[in-house]
Design an enzyme around this catalytic site. Structure first.
Site, PDB file in Angstrom:
ATOM      1  N   GLU A   1      67.088  22.273  66.642  1.00  0.00           N
ATOM      2  CA  GLU A   1      67.695  22.661  67.921  1.00  0.00           C
ATOM      3  C   GLU A   1      66.782  23.609  68.693  1.00  0.00           C
ATOM      4  O   GLU A   1      66.646  23.501  69.921  1.00  0.00           O
ATOM      5  CB  GLU A   1      69.066  23.311  67.687  1.00  0.00           C
ATOM      6  CG  GLU A   1      70.142  22.333  67.247  1.00  0.00           C
ATOM      7  CD  GLU A   1      70.310  21.179  68.218  1.00  0.00           C
ATOM      8  OE1 GLU A   1      70.555  21.438  69.414  1.00  0.00           O
ATOM      9  OE2 GLU A   1      70.172  20.015  67.800  1.00  0.00           O
TER      10      GLU A   1
ATOM     11  N   HIS B   1      66.917  18.470  76.870  1.00  0.00           N
ATOM     12  CA  HIS B   1      67.091  18.757  75.443  1.00  0.00           C
ATOM     13  C   HIS B   1      67.221  17.451  74.654  1.00  0.00           C
ATOM     14  O   HIS B   1      66.605  17.286  73.587  1.00  0.00           O
ATOM     15  CB  HIS B   1      68.342  19.617  75.251  1.00  0.00           C
ATOM     16  CG  HIS B   1      68.640  19.977  73.837  1.00  0.00           C
ATOM     17  ND1 HIS B   1      68.213  21.144  73.246  1.00  0.00           N
ATOM     18  CD2 HIS B   1      69.337  19.313  72.870  1.00  0.00           C
ATOM     19  CE1 HIS B   1      68.625  21.198  72.004  1.00  0.00           C
ATOM     20  NE2 HIS B   1      69.315  20.091  71.740  1.00  0.00           N
ATOM     21  N   GLU B   2      68.007  16.510  75.173  1.00  0.00           N
ATOM     22  CA  GLU B   2      68.190  15.233  74.478  1.00  0.00           C
ATOM     23  C   GLU B   2      66.911  14.386  74.524  1.00  0.00           C
ATOM     24  O   GLU B   2      66.604  13.672  73.569  1.00  0.00           O
ATOM     25  CB  GLU B   2      69.371  14.466  75.078  1.00  0.00           C
ATOM     26  CG  GLU B   2      70.720  15.169  74.947  1.00  0.00           C
ATOM     27  CD  GLU B   2      71.067  15.546  73.513  1.00  0.00           C
ATOM     28  OE1 GLU B   2      70.646  14.833  72.584  1.00  0.00           O
ATOM     29  OE2 GLU B   2      71.766  16.564  73.321  1.00  0.00           O
TER      30      GLU B   2
ATOM     31  N   HIS C   1      64.903  15.646  71.741  1.00  0.00           N
ATOM     32  CA  HIS C   1      65.346  15.072  70.464  1.00  0.00           C
ATOM     33  C   HIS C   1      64.664  13.717  70.243  1.00  0.00           C
ATOM     34  O   HIS C   1      64.195  13.418  69.134  1.00  0.00           O
ATOM     35  CB  HIS C   1      66.863  14.875  70.464  1.00  0.00           C
ATOM     36  CG  HIS C   1      67.626  16.030  69.913  1.00  0.00           C
ATOM     37  ND1 HIS C   1      67.588  16.377  68.572  1.00  0.00           N
ATOM     38  CD2 HIS C   1      68.452  16.917  70.511  1.00  0.00           C
ATOM     39  CE1 HIS C   1      68.359  17.435  68.380  1.00  0.00           C
ATOM     40  NE2 HIS C   1      68.889  17.789  69.530  1.00  0.00           N
TER      41      HIS C   1
END
Length: 264
Positions: free
Chosen positions: A112, A81-82, A85
Site C-alpha cells: 500500500e 493508486h490502482e 497496483h
C-alpha cells in the site's frame, strides 16, 4: 547493519523502483483525463458505490473501480493508486523482492505504501516539486504550491514532498480535531491536531495523526491568527518533550500546512 536497517534500506530501493515505474507510465500517459489514464493500462474505468472502499483493480477483467461518492481529488488519487497496483503486479522482480522482505500485514502495508508512492509520482512531476521548493524552500507554503500546480490534495502533496526531499524534514497538515471526526467547523477550546504527516527518509522524528498541538505553539498561533509564521519553535511530541525545530506554518482554508526541520 541491523535487521531493521537492512529492511529499511531494501524498502528505499523498492520505493525507488516504484517511482521509476510510475514516472515512466506518467510520461507515456501524461493526461489529466481519468479514462485516458486507465486506458494507458489497457483497462476500463468505472465509477460505482464501493461503500467505505476507495477503489479496486480487477486484472482478470481489466477494470479499475473508483468510489463515485468521493471528491474529485480523492478519485484521482485512488485511480493513480490502482494504476500503481497494476504496475507493481506486472513487475515480477519487485513483487518477488517484496515477498522475500516482508510477510503478513507488513507485506500488505509495504504494498500500500509503494502504491501511494506510485500514485503521487504519477500525479505530481519532479518539475512541480523542484519548482515549488526552489520558490518557497522547505515550508508549509510549498505544500500548498505543489497541490495547486498538480491539482491534488494537500496530503498527497506532502507525501510526494517527503519522498522527494533528501534533507531531514517533516511535512504536516494540521486541523481542528473536530475535522478528524468529519466536522470541519472549529470549536473554540477544542484545539488543533495533526491530521496528516510524512517525514523524509533522513528525518529521525515523526508525528502520528491525532497528535495535539499545544496552545501557543507556532502552528496553533498561525491557525488562530490566519497569518503565516516561520520561526524557531519545537516538535509537538505527545510525550511533551520539546525538541527545538524550525517551523513553517501556512494557514489555508481552516487548516495549517506545516514544515518542520531540526534546528542545527
Amino acid at each position: 547493519m541491523t535487521a531493521n536497517e537492512t529492511q529499511t534500506h531494501s524498502f528505499e530501493a523498492h520505493k525507488a523502483r516504484m517511482r521509476a515505474l510510475a514516472r515512466e507510465f506518467g510520461r507515456a500517459h501524461a493526461s489529466k483525463d481519468p479514462h485516458a489514464l486507465a486506458e494507458g493500462l489497457g483497462a476500463r474505468l468505472a465509477y460505482m458505490d464501493l461503500g467505505e472502499r476507495d477503489g479496486a483493480y480487477d486484472p482478470e477483467h481489466g477494470v479499475i473501480l473508483v468510489n463515485g461518492s468521493h471528491s474529485r481529488e480523492r478519485q484521482r488519487f485512488t485511480l493513480a493508486h490502482e494504476v500503481s497496483h497494476a504496475l507493481l503486479l506486472a513487475d515480477e522482480d519487485l513483487l518477488s523482492d517484496l515477498h522475500d522482505t516482508f510477510d503478513g500485514e507488513a507485506l500488505e502495508n509495504a504494498i500500500e505504501t509503494l502504491c501511494n508512492v506510485g500514485a503521487a509520482t504519477i500525479l505530481i512531476s519532479d518539475d512541480d516539486l523542484r519548482s515549488a521548493l526552489e520558490r518557497f524552500g522547505t515550508s508549509g507554503q510549498t505544500i500548498a504550491e505543489v497541490a495547486r500546480r498538480a491539482d491534488v490534495s494537500a496530503p498527497v502533496a506532502l507525501y510526494a514532498l517527503a519522498d522527494f526531499v533528501r534533507t531531514p524534514a517533516m511535512f504536516v497538515v494540521c486541523a481542528p480535531d473536530s475535522a478528524l471526526r468529519g466536522h470541519a467547523r472549529f470549536s473554540p477550546g477544542r484545539g488543533v491536531v495533526v491530521q496528516h504527516s510524512a517525514s523524509t527518509a533522513s528525518m529521525r522524528y515523526s508525528l502520528s495523526p491525532g497528535t495535539p498541538i499545544p496552545e501557543g505553539h507556532t502552528v496553533d498561533t498561525a491557525f488562530r491568527t490566519g497569518l503565516p509564521i516561520d520561526e524557531v519553535s519545537f516538535f509537538p511530541f505527545r510525550s511533551g518533550k520539546r525538541m527545538p525545530a524550525i517551523v513553517s506554518a501556512f494557514p489555508q482554508r481552516g487548516r495549517v500546512l506545516c514544515a518542520f526541520e531540526e534546528r542545527g
